[in-house]
Design a protein around this motif. Sequence first.
Motif, PDB file in Angstrom:
ATOM      1  N   LYS A   2     -25.616 -14.381  13.018  1.00  9.75           N
ATOM      2  CA  LYS A   2     -25.389 -14.961  14.336  1.00  9.75           C
ATOM      3  C   LYS A   2     -26.610 -15.759  14.801  1.00  9.75           C
ATOM      4  CE  LYS A   2     -22.155 -12.428  17.164  1.00  9.75           C
ATOM      5  NZ  LYS A   2     -22.010 -11.441  18.221  1.00  9.75           N
ATOM      6  N   ILE A   3     -27.787 -15.214  14.568  1.00  9.95           N
ATOM      7  CA  ILE A   3     -29.028 -15.890  14.986  1.00  9.95           C
ATOM      8  C   ILE A   3     -29.167 -17.223  14.261  1.00  9.95           C
ATOM      9  CG2 ILE A   3     -31.549 -15.747  14.958  1.00  9.95           C
ATOM     10  CD1 ILE A   3     -31.241 -12.720  15.331  1.00  9.95           C
ATOM     11  N   LEU A   4     -28.895 -17.236  12.985  1.00 13.45           N
ATOM     12  CA  LEU A   4     -28.966 -18.471  12.200  1.00 13.45           C
ATOM     13  C   LEU A   4     -27.962 -19.500  12.704  1.00 13.45           C
ATOM     14  CD1 LEU A   4     -30.249 -19.940   9.815  1.00 13.45           C
ATOM     15  CD2 LEU A   4     -28.505 -18.922   8.367  1.00 13.45           C
ATOM     16  N   LEU A   5     -26.762 -19.047  13.034  1.00 13.70           N
ATOM     17  CA  LEU A   5     -25.733 -19.937  13.560  1.00 13.70           C
ATOM     18  C   LEU A   5     -26.174 -20.544  14.889  1.00 13.70           C
ATOM     19  CD1 LEU A   5     -22.891 -21.158  13.360  1.00 13.70           C
ATOM     20  CD2 LEU A   5     -22.052 -19.131  14.574  1.00 13.70           C
ATOM     21  N   TRP A   6     -26.699 -19.721  15.802  1.00 10.25           N
ATOM     22  CA  TRP A   6     -27.174 -20.232  17.089  1.00 10.25           C
ATOM     23  C   TRP A   6     -28.347 -21.192  16.912  1.00 10.25           C
ATOM     24  CZ3 TRP A   6     -24.731 -20.549  21.380  1.00 10.25           C
ATOM     25  CH2 TRP A   6     -23.733 -19.637  21.677  1.00 10.25           C
ATOM     26  N   LEU A   7     -29.223 -20.895  15.974  1.00 14.07           N
ATOM     27  CA  LEU A   7     -30.362 -21.780  15.691  1.00 14.07           C
ATOM     28  C   LEU A   7     -29.881 -23.145  15.219  1.00 14.07           C
ATOM     29  CD1 LEU A   7     -33.456 -21.940  15.603  1.00 14.07           C
ATOM     30  CD2 LEU A   7     -33.323 -21.167  13.246  1.00 14.07           C
ATOM     31  N   VAL A   8     -28.911 -23.175  14.334  1.00 15.43           N
ATOM     32  CA  VAL A   8     -28.344 -24.433  13.843  1.00 15.43           C
ATOM     33  C   VAL A   8     -27.669 -25.193  14.980  1.00 15.43           C
ATOM     34  CG1 VAL A   8     -26.578 -25.429  12.329  1.00 15.43           C
ATOM     35  CG2 VAL A   8     -28.108 -23.668  11.453  1.00 15.43           C
ATOM     36  N   ILE A   9     -26.928 -24.503  15.829  1.00 14.84           N
ATOM     37  CA  ILE A   9     -26.253 -25.141  16.965  1.00 14.84           C
ATOM     38  C   ILE A   9     -27.292 -25.766  17.912  1.00 14.84           C
ATOM     39  CG2 ILE A   9     -24.892 -24.682  19.050  1.00 14.84           C
ATOM     40  CD1 ILE A   9     -23.291 -22.657  17.356  1.00 14.84           C
ATOM     41  N   ILE A  10     -28.364 -25.034  18.203  1.00 15.31           N
ATOM     42  CA  ILE A  10     -29.413 -25.548  19.090  1.00 15.31           C
ATOM     43  C   ILE A  10     -30.078 -26.787  18.487  1.00 15.31           C
ATOM     44  CG2 ILE A  10     -31.694 -25.016  20.044  1.00 15.31           C
ATOM     45  CD1 ILE A  10     -30.655 -22.144  20.489  1.00 15.31           C
ATOM     46  N   ILE A  11     -30.362 -26.750  17.190  1.00 17.64           N
ATOM     47  CA  ILE A  11     -30.979 -27.899  16.526  1.00 17.64           C
ATOM     48  C   ILE A  11     -30.052 -29.110  16.583  1.00 17.64           C
ATOM     49  CG2 ILE A  11     -31.730 -28.796  14.284  1.00 17.64           C
ATOM     50  CD1 ILE A  11     -32.892 -26.001  13.734  1.00 17.64           C
ATOM     51  N   VAL A  12     -28.769 -28.912  16.331  1.00 20.60           N
ATOM     52  CA  VAL A  12     -27.797 -30.015  16.387  1.00 20.60           C
ATOM     53  C   VAL A  12     -27.728 -30.588  17.797  1.00 20.60           C
ATOM     54  CG1 VAL A  12     -25.335 -30.550  16.222  1.00 20.60           C
ATOM     55  CG2 VAL A  12     -26.443 -29.244  14.409  1.00 20.60           C
ATOM     56  N   ILE A  13     -27.740 -29.749  18.804  1.00 21.50           N
ATOM     57  CA  ILE A  13     -27.684 -30.217  20.192  1.00 21.50           C
ATOM     58  C   ILE A  13     -28.947 -31.017  20.543  1.00 21.50           C
ATOM     59  CG2 ILE A  13     -27.727 -29.450  22.604  1.00 21.50           C
ATOM     60  CD1 ILE A  13     -25.828 -27.191  21.770  1.00 21.50           C
ATOM     61  N   VAL A  14     -30.092 -30.516  20.146  1.00 20.10           N
ATOM     62  CA  VAL A  14     -31.351 -31.222  20.432  1.00 20.10           C
ATOM     63  C   VAL A  14     -31.366 -32.586  19.751  1.00 20.10           C
ATOM     64  CG1 VAL A  14     -33.845 -31.181  20.009  1.00 20.10           C
ATOM     65  CG2 VAL A  14     -32.702 -29.157  20.904  1.00 20.10           C
ATOM     66  N   VAL A  15     -30.960 -32.657  18.513  1.00 15.89           N
ATOM     67  CA  VAL A  15     -30.920 -33.939  17.794  1.00 15.89           C
ATOM     68  C   VAL A  15     -29.913 -34.880  18.452  1.00 15.89           C
ATOM     69  CG1 VAL A  15     -30.278 -35.024  15.601  1.00 15.89           C
ATOM     70  CG2 VAL A  15     -31.735 -32.999  15.603  1.00 15.89           C
ATOM     71  N   ALA A  16     -28.750 -34.372  18.822  1.00 15.87           N
ATOM     72  CA  ALA A  16     -27.731 -35.212  19.470  1.00 15.87           C
ATOM     73  C   ALA A  16     -28.233 -35.754  20.801  1.00 15.87           C
ATOM     74  CB  ALA A  16     -26.440 -34.422  19.659  1.00 15.87           C
ATOM     75  N   VAL A  17     -28.885 -34.914  21.607  1.00 16.38           N
ATOM     76  CA  VAL A  17     -29.434 -35.365  22.887  1.00 16.38           C
ATOM     77  C   VAL A  17     -30.510 -36.429  22.656  1.00 16.38           C
ATOM     78  CG1 VAL A  17     -30.831 -34.631  24.875  1.00 16.38           C
ATOM     79  CG2 VAL A  17     -28.852 -33.285  24.172  1.00 16.38           C
ATOM     80  N   GLY A  18     -31.336 -36.245  21.659  1.00 17.00           N
ATOM     81  CA  GLY A  18     -32.369 -37.239  21.335  1.00 17.00           C
ATOM     82  C   GLY A  18     -31.763 -38.577  20.945  1.00 17.00           C
ATOM     83  N   ILE A  19     -30.745 -38.556  20.102  1.00 13.92           N
ATOM     84  CA  ILE A  19     -30.081 -39.792  19.674  1.00 13.92           C
ATOM     85  C   ILE A  19     -29.399 -40.467  20.864  1.00 13.92           C
ATOM     86  CG2 ILE A  19     -28.182 -40.697  18.283  1.00 13.92           C
ATOM     87  CD1 ILE A  19     -28.947 -38.601  16.153  1.00 13.92           C
TER      88      ILE A  19
END
Length: 110
Positions: A2-19
Amino acid sequence: MKILLWLVIIIVIVVAVGIIYVRFALPNVGPAPDLNVELTPDRIARGEYLANHVTICIDCHSKRDWSRFSGPPMEGTIGMGGELFDRKFGFPGAYYATNITPEGISKHTD
């Protein structure tokens, strides 16, 4: 897992917001204009004045004689680069000033 899944989701959101920020919030300035500066004696003299007395480019972009007071640039090395900036100046590595003579920057455009 679960922690790994949430970490991946957070990274994807941060990258999407940056783009999204770069794409929509920053101004579109377009490509750089194609400039050609006419080389007149007045402009060359002005550039020499700026490089030697105002921005002092020549001090770092020349080899300096540190055996003399204030380390004046050595004759014949003006603008050729070579000054080392390393840990003794607070830099995290070793950096050398580049060649800014017409030979060294001939591939640059105006």
